[in-house]
Design a protein around this motif. Structure first.
Motif, PDB file in Angstrom:
ATOM      1  N   GLY A 102      38.901  48.983  31.116  1.00 17.77           N
ATOM      2  CA  GLY A 102      37.579  48.643  31.633  1.00 17.77           C
ATOM      3  C   GLY A 102      37.474  48.963  33.105  1.00 17.77           C
ATOM      4  O   GLY A 102      38.250  48.444  33.914  1.00 17.77           O
TER       5      GLY A 102
ATOM      6  N   ARG B  53      35.046  48.255  35.271  1.00 17.41           N
ATOM      7  CA  ARG B  53      34.625  47.116  36.096  1.00 17.41           C
ATOM      8  C   ARG B  53      35.787  46.163  36.335  1.00 17.41           C
ATOM      9  O   ARG B  53      35.977  45.667  37.461  1.00 17.41           O
ATOM     10  CB  ARG B  53      33.472  46.372  35.416  1.00 17.41           C
ATOM     11  CG  ARG B  53      32.870  45.285  36.298  1.00 17.41           C
ATOM     12  CD  ARG B  53      31.810  44.484  35.596  1.00 17.41           C
ATOM     13  NE  ARG B  53      32.376  43.564  34.621  1.00 17.41           N
ATOM     14  CZ  ARG B  53      31.754  42.469  34.174  1.00 17.41           C
ATOM     15  NH1 ARG B  53      30.543  42.181  34.601  1.00 17.41           N
ATOM     16  NH2 ARG B  53      32.339  41.693  33.279  1.00 17.41           N
ATOM     17  N   LEU B  54      36.573  45.892  35.292  1.00 10.99           N
ATOM     18  CA  LEU B  54      37.707  44.978  35.421  1.00 10.99           C
ATOM     19  C   LEU B  54      38.707  45.482  36.454  1.00 10.99           C
ATOM     20  O   LEU B  54      39.160  44.721  37.324  1.00 10.99           O
ATOM     21  CB  LEU B  54      38.385  44.819  34.063  1.00 10.99           C
ATOM     22  CG  LEU B  54      39.669  43.969  34.043  1.00 10.99           C
ATOM     23  CD1 LEU B  54      39.356  42.533  34.416  1.00 10.99           C
ATOM     24  CD2 LEU B  54      40.340  44.041  32.671  1.00 10.99           C
TER      25      LEU B  54
ATOM     26  N   GLY C 188      39.792  44.144  40.153  1.00  9.79           N
ATOM     27  CA  GLY C 188      41.185  43.966  40.549  1.00  9.79           C
ATOM     28  C   GLY C 188      41.485  44.627  41.876  1.00  9.79           C
ATOM     29  O   GLY C 188      42.217  44.079  42.708  1.00  9.79           O
TER      30      GLY C 188
ATOM     31  N   LEU D 191      30.232  41.311  39.252  1.00 10.42           N
ATOM     32  CA  LEU D 191      30.276  40.469  38.060  1.00 10.42           C
ATOM     33  C   LEU D 191      28.904  40.313  37.413  1.00 10.42           C
ATOM     34  O   LEU D 191      28.774  40.324  36.179  1.00 10.42           O
ATOM     35  CB  LEU D 191      30.843  39.088  38.417  1.00 10.42           C
ATOM     36  CG  LEU D 191      32.355  39.022  38.685  1.00 10.42           C
ATOM     37  CD1 LEU D 191      32.725  37.650  39.255  1.00 10.42           C
ATOM     38  CD2 LEU D 191      33.133  39.299  37.402  1.00 10.42           C
TER      39      LEU D 191
ATOM     40  N   GLU E  10      30.351  46.685  32.004  1.00 14.46           N
ATOM     41  CA  GLU E  10      31.696  47.184  31.724  1.00 14.46           C
ATOM     42  C   GLU E  10      31.602  48.512  30.977  1.00 14.46           C
ATOM     43  O   GLU E  10      30.658  48.750  30.217  1.00 14.46           O
ATOM     44  CB  GLU E  10      32.478  46.160  30.907  1.00 14.46           C
ATOM     45  CG  GLU E  10      33.930  46.527  30.661  1.00 14.46           C
ATOM     46  CD  GLU E  10      34.727  46.682  31.949  1.00 14.46           C
ATOM     47  OE1 GLU E  10      34.587  47.767  32.575  1.00 14.46           O
ATOM     48  OE2 GLU E  10      35.454  45.765  32.330  1.00 14.46           O
TER      49      GLU E  10
ATOM     50  N   ARG F 135      34.308  51.803  29.227  1.00 11.38           N
ATOM     51  CA  ARG F 135      35.641  52.325  28.928  1.00 11.38           C
ATOM     52  C   ARG F 135      35.491  53.721  28.349  1.00 11.38           C
ATOM     53  O   ARG F 135      34.391  54.152  28.032  1.00 11.38           O
ATOM     54  CB  ARG F 135      36.379  51.433  27.918  1.00 11.38           C
ATOM     55  CG  ARG F 135      36.665  50.027  28.396  1.00 11.38           C
ATOM     56  CD  ARG F 135      37.310  49.195  27.299  1.00 11.38           C
ATOM     57  NE  ARG F 135      37.633  47.842  27.756  1.00 11.38           N
ATOM     58  CZ  ARG F 135      36.774  46.847  27.768  1.00 11.38           C
ATOM     59  NH1 ARG F 135      35.534  47.041  27.336  1.00 11.38           N
ATOM     60  NH2 ARG F 135      37.144  45.652  28.197  1.00 11.38           N
TER      61      ARG F 135
END
Length: 481
Positions: free
Chosen positions: A65, A67-68, A72, A174, A179, A181
């Motif tokens: 992902g 966005r994830l 991070g 957020l 998101e 992939r």
């Protein structure tokens, strides 16, 4: 809109942070009691780690992902800023900057990917242009902001402010960024390649940095190069076997891609090496004795020249072709570096302006066309892999050249001092020797531009010129879709 705000603001902060650090080094040295030679690792360590993780972070985003992984990267950037700001010694600053290298690479790679998948057509062109503009503004404002903050809040102020701005980007991401992939991408991640790239670069850079002190034929230096060689052989072996390699070795048979990538490496190395040198030279009490704020202002003509020439490049490439543009750009850069080879201890700031502008304009002519040549020379299926190679080259160039010019600068300067020369003349001799190395590298770039002639009438993608605008900071990804 949220994705544009989050990616552009974070990119601006990362590039401002990167370009400001050289201005801060004298103040950090004074405050922590750490020598400037040691603090050079705050610059090279950042680039070393960035080179190792830039492709891997993009791959992680594609699989787990974007966005994830972007979030991070923001979290890691905030942590690194706090660690640096709270550091009472050089070791903490260097460690924090190494962490920041991973964070910056992740933010830039995944941020560009988020922009690419959330926009299309004319909207994508506008988004990439704004992203490149934010990168350029950050690179231009970094030295000035660093200088202002050193005098107003101490050198720690830059990192506290950067942490706060990055923190603001978290809720925006957020709440407003979807998101995404790549379901078709292999879930294999080349962690071994990442480690081996670091294992090649770290000992090689250590040898370059300490060779003059240890002796170029000493066991330490030879051992470092031996470790780098073994790691390099292991890296090639791993890349041949892994399903989704960090570097697709098949592409290294493409002479245009190799020529363009070497050009990118040289251009990133020259601009970062030169900015490192002049930032310290301008602030040294024996030479210009500029304050951090004045030194930040002193670098602006170079950055403004680079930004000003960037919009003119697409039309020039269309008329002349990529190869001739690379030759012209590297020729201008070589001329600026040669000018600085003749530096004397009694030079005032005005004598530096024209050569700095020449170097910056020359590299502004190189970066967009070189980025375009690296991707337009391969099939559509290989564009991401070619872009990854180019991204890594930017970091490697910045790390290697900063280490090399720092070594030459220190070695020549100390040699002249031991011969009885005054401090200003010795420092000028060190700068001259380092600029000779940069002039040779730029001259090699002129010769290598011949390799790009085959791309003569190809049009550069719009994103290449947005990326070129940020080359002052060197950390500019172009792939990761």
């Amino acid at each position: 809109m949220a994705v544009l705000i989050a990616t552009c603001v974070s990119t601006l902060v990362v590039n401002a942070n990167t370009s400001a650090v050289s201005i801060l080094l004298p103040a950090i040295s004074t405050d922590t009691g750490t020598s400037l030679d040691t603090l050079q690792w705050a610059v090279t360590g950042y680039s070393l780690v960035g080179a190792a993780v830039i492709v891997t972070s993009g791959a992680l985003g594609d699989v787990f992902g974007r966005r994830l992984v972007f979030l991070g990267g923001l979290a890691l950037f905030i942590v690194s800023c706090v660690l640096i700001a709270l550091s009472g010694g050089g070791a903490g600053v260097i460690a924090g900057r190494a962490i920041q290298g991973a964070a910056g690479a992740t933010i830039l790679a995944c941020g560009m990917s988020l922009l690419s998948v959330s926009t299309a057509g004319a909207g994508q062109v506008r988004a990439v242009t704004l992203w490149g503009g934010a990168s350029a503004v950050g690179a231009a404002a970094g030295p000035l902001a660093g200088g202002v903050l050193v005098e107003g809040t101490g050198w720690q102020g830059l990192f506290w402010i950067d942490a706060a701005i990055a923190l603001v980007c978290v809720p925006i991401t957020l709440r407003g960024v979807a998101e995404s992939r790549d379901p078709d991408r292999s879930r294999s991640i080349d962690f071994a390649g990442t480690v081996l790239i670091a294992a090649v670069l770290a000992p090689a850079l250590l040898a370059l940095s300490e060779g003059a002190t240890w002796g170029w034929a000493s066991a330490g230096v030879l051992g470092c190069f031996a470790v780098a060689l073994v790691a390099g052989v292991a890296f090639v072996a791993v890349e041949r076997r892994i399903e989704a390699p960090l570097v697709d070795l098949r592409l290294l048979r493409n002479r245009v891609l190799i020529g363009a990538t070497v050009g990118i490496l040289l251009s990133a190395g020259v601009i970062n090496g030169l900015m490192y040198l002049v930032s310290l030279y301008f602030q040294n009490p024996a030479t210009l004795a500029l304050s951090p704020l004045q030194a930040g202002l002193a670098t602006l003509p170079a950055t403004v020249g680079l930004i000003a020439v960037t919009p003119l490049v697409p039309r020039a490439v269309h008329r002349l072709g990529i190869g001739p543009m690379l030759a012209i750009g590297f020729a201008a850069t070589t001329a600026g570096c040669v000018w600085l080879v003749f530096v004397r201890g009694d030079w005032r700031y005005a004598a530096f302006v024209l050569p700095l502008v020449l170097v910056a304009v020359g590299l502004g002519l190189v970066n967009g066309p070189a980025s375009s040549a690296s991707t337009s020379s391969v099939s559509d299926d290989d564009v991401g892999a070619a872009s990854g190679i180019s991204n890594m080259a930017r970091y490697i160039g910045a790390a290697a050249f900063t280490a090399a010019v720092a070594t030459v600068n220190t070695t020549v300067g100390e040699s002249r001092r031991s011969d009885g020369e005054g401090a200003a003349d010795a420092l000028a001799a060190g700068l001259s020797g380092a600029c000779l190395l940069l002039a040779i590298a730029s001259g090699v770039g002129v010769l290598l531009s011949v390799l790009a002639v085959r791309t003569r009438r190809r049009r550069a993608e719009p994103g290449a010129y947005g990326m070129a605008a940020a080359s002052h900071a060197h950390t500019v990804p172009g792939g990761g879709r």
